[in-house]
Design an enzyme around this catalytic site. Structure first.
Site, PDB file in Angstrom:
ATOM      1  N   LYS A 148       0.835  -1.179   0.000  1.00 54.35           N
ATOM      2  CA  LYS A 148       0.000   0.000   0.000  1.00 54.35           C
ATOM      3  C   LYS A 148       0.883   1.246   0.000  1.00 54.35           C
ATOM      4  O   LYS A 148       2.067   1.163   0.235  1.00 54.35           O
ATOM      5  CB  LYS A 148      -0.922   0.011   1.233  1.00 54.35           C
ATOM      6  CG  LYS A 148      -1.959  -1.113   1.225  1.00 54.35           C
ATOM      7  CD  LYS A 148      -2.795  -1.182   2.496  1.00 54.35           C
ATOM      8  CE  LYS A 148      -3.405   0.120   2.918  1.00 54.35           C
ATOM      9  NZ  LYS A 148      -4.222   0.752   1.841  1.00 54.35           N
TER      10      LYS A 148
ATOM     11  N   GLU B 218      -2.516   4.858   7.290  1.00 51.47           N
ATOM     12  CA  GLU B 218      -3.261   3.629   6.994  1.00 51.47           C
ATOM     13  C   GLU B 218      -2.796   2.494   7.897  1.00 51.47           C
ATOM     14  O   GLU B 218      -3.597   1.716   8.415  1.00 51.47           O
ATOM     15  CB  GLU B 218      -3.068   3.259   5.521  1.00 51.47           C
ATOM     16  CG  GLU B 218      -3.765   4.209   4.562  1.00 51.47           C
ATOM     17  CD  GLU B 218      -3.415   3.965   3.106  1.00 51.47           C
ATOM     18  OE1 GLU B 218      -4.152   4.472   2.244  1.00 51.47           O
ATOM     19  OE2 GLU B 218      -2.404   3.284   2.833  1.00 51.47           O
TER      20      GLU B 218
END
Length: 218
Positions: free
Chosen positions: A94, A103
């Site tokens: 990611k 995140e």
């Protein structure tokens, strides 16, 4: 189906995982943007959301969902986010959108992490997508040299700063056969904030938009 149609399809499926939850975690990215649009239909049941980026916070506010600080809510029942790559073991890369640190924090604080992707993000071995590494600006060149020693080719994401005021090195040409070990090794480099491997805290559920269906991997 087009890629956007696949993203909409998997975003719609993810809504069932947050129904009835007063507080949720929301990630960042193009697939998540479709998910946020669909949250508008159930926003009356949502007291607030913890957001992984300023961009997501704006989208949530625009549809009338309050944005909460993680420090004020504690654990989150469900976090919904996308990924740039997913392997068969639900390990992820990611950070293409630059929000990897926030995140990772929200994923760690969540009881369940639901990852939503279209089938183009599924790979047998992670690493085709360049691995983002968030760094303290003064350490950028040093960290880049250390990443070369690990076999990668780091490219500075020039003129880009994260919401944390840091910079990103995108590491190319890595076949990530042991993501848990590599995640730990890179994070141990002085000056690294974190890297985009979600291996130690991977997804609990991956929803994959695929043709006319959504596959669920648990």
């Amino acid at each position: 189906m087009t890629q956007d149609e696949l993203k909409k399809q998997v975003a719609k499926t993810a809504i069932q995982y947050v129904k009835g939850l007063p507080i949720i975690g929301v990630g960042t990215g193009s697939t998540v943007n479709f998910f946020i649009e669909m949250l508008a239909d159930i926003k009356g049941d949502i007291e607030g959301a913890v957001s992984s980026s300023e961009a997501t916070s704006e989208r949530l506010k625009n549809i009338g969902i309050p944005v909460l600080e993680l420090n004020s809510v504690g654990d989150i029942e469900v976090y919904v986010d996308g990924a740039d790559e997913v392997d068969p073991r639900k390990k992820l890369v990611k950070g293409g959108g630059g929000a990897l640190t926030r995140e990772k924090i929200i994923a760690a604080a969540s009881k369940k992490f639901v990852c939503i992707v279209d089938e183009s993000k599924c790979v047998d071995v992670l690493g085709k997508f360049p691995l983002p590494v968030e760094v303290i600006p003064m350490a950028r060149s040093y960290v880049a040299r250390e990443l070369v020693k690990l076999g990668g080719q780091p490219i500075w994401r020039e003129d880009y700063y994260t919401d944390n005021g840091c910079e990103i090195l995108d590491v190319h040409n890595m076949d990530i056969v042991n993501p848990m070990e590599l995640e730990r090794t890179i994070n141990d480099i002085t000056g690294v904030v974190t890297n985009g491997l979600f291996a130690h805290r991977d997804a609990d559920i991956v929803l994959i938009g695929k043709g006319d269906t959504v596959d669920t991997v648990e």
